[in-house]
Design a protein around this motif. Sequence first.
Motif, short mmCIF file in Angstrom:
data_model
loop_
_atom_site.label_atom_id
_atom_site.label_comp_id
_atom_site.label_asym_id
_atom_site.label_seq_id
_atom_site.Cartn_x
_atom_site.Cartn_y
_atom_site.Cartn_z
N THR A 187 1.90 8.36 -4.14
CA THR A 187 1.96 9.65 -4.83
C THR A 187 1.35 9.53 -6.22
OG1 THR A 187 4.21 9.06 -5.51
CG2 THR A 187 4.00 10.47 -3.60
N SER B 168 3.92 2.31 -4.91
CA SER B 168 3.07 1.22 -4.45
C SER B 168 2.41 0.50 -5.62
CB SER B 168 2.00 1.76 -3.51
OG SER B 168 1.22 2.74 -4.18
N ARG C 56 9.13 13.23 4.05
CA ARG C 56 7.84 12.66 3.65
C ARG C 56 7.61 11.30 4.29
NH1 ARG C 56 4.62 14.02 -0.55
NH2 ARG C 56 4.02 11.81 -0.59
N TYR C 57 8.70 10.64 4.64
CA TYR C 57 8.61 9.24 5.05
C TYR C 57 8.33 9.12 6.53
CZ TYR C 57 10.10 7.79 0.44
OH TYR C 57 10.15 7.57 -0.92
N SER C 58 7.48 8.17 6.89
CA SER C 58 7.04 8.05 8.27
C SER C 58 7.71 6.89 8.99
CB SER C 58 5.52 7.91 8.32
OG SER C 58 5.09 6.87 7.47
N TYR D 180 0.81 -1.22 0.00
CA TYR D 180 0.00 0.00 0.00
C TYR D 180 0.84 1.28 0.00
CZ TYR D 180 -3.81 -3.16 1.38
OH TYR D 180 -4.72 -4.18 1.43
N TYR D 181 2.16 1.13 0.12
CA TYR D 181 3.02 2.28 0.33
C TYR D 181 4.09 2.40 -0.75
CZ TYR D 181 1.06 2.16 5.02
OH TYR D 181 0.20 2.16 6.09
N THR E 255 8.60 4.11 4.71
CA THR E 255 7.34 4.12 3.98
C THR E 255 6.86 5.56 3.73
OG1 THR E 255 6.02 4.05 6.01
CG2 THR E 255 6.60 1.95 5.02
N ASP E 256 6.22 5.74 2.58
CA ASP E 256 5.60 7.00 2.21
C ASP E 256 4.22 6.69 1.66
OD1 ASP E 256 6.33 9.62 -0.27
OD2 ASP E 256 5.11 9.66 1.56
N THR E 257 3.30 7.64 1.82
CA THR E 257 1.98 7.45 1.24
C THR E 257 2.09 7.50 -0.29
OG1 THR E 257 1.59 9.82 1.46
CG2 THR E 257 0.75 8.40 3.21
#
Length: 126
Positions: free
Chosen positions: A102, A53, A112-114, A31-32, A98-100
């Motif tokens: 784009t 993703s 940006r990465y969590s 998902y990422y 991980t990043d959401t």
Amino acid sequence: QGQLVESGGGLVQPGGSLRLSCTASGFTLAYYNIGWFRQAPGKEREGVSCIKSSAGSTYYADSVKGRFTISRDNAKNTVYLQMNSLKPEDTAVYYCATDTPTIGRCSLYAPRYSSWGQGTQVTVSL
């Protein structure tokens, strides 16, 4: 709570290869967007490569383009970084994160990465 675990680092001679793995537990990596970053002693964290993703399009820093390949195996919940033709300047601790997703290409902008893994050491030396 989910976590990322990097593995595959080690000591390799110049010109050699390593394959790093980034495996997620507790959440679905597919998902990422996933990024690989590295940090050498005394230097700032540097974005190396990322993969989206969906469709899995990729992006590379100029310093590794043509030598590194990022890929993902969603069935194994894992992202890989194949590193060939390694140079001493590739020595660093390597992290995945991980990043959401784009709309455009994936980003190598670290803020940006969590979620981040603990890192794996890569040393390129004779």
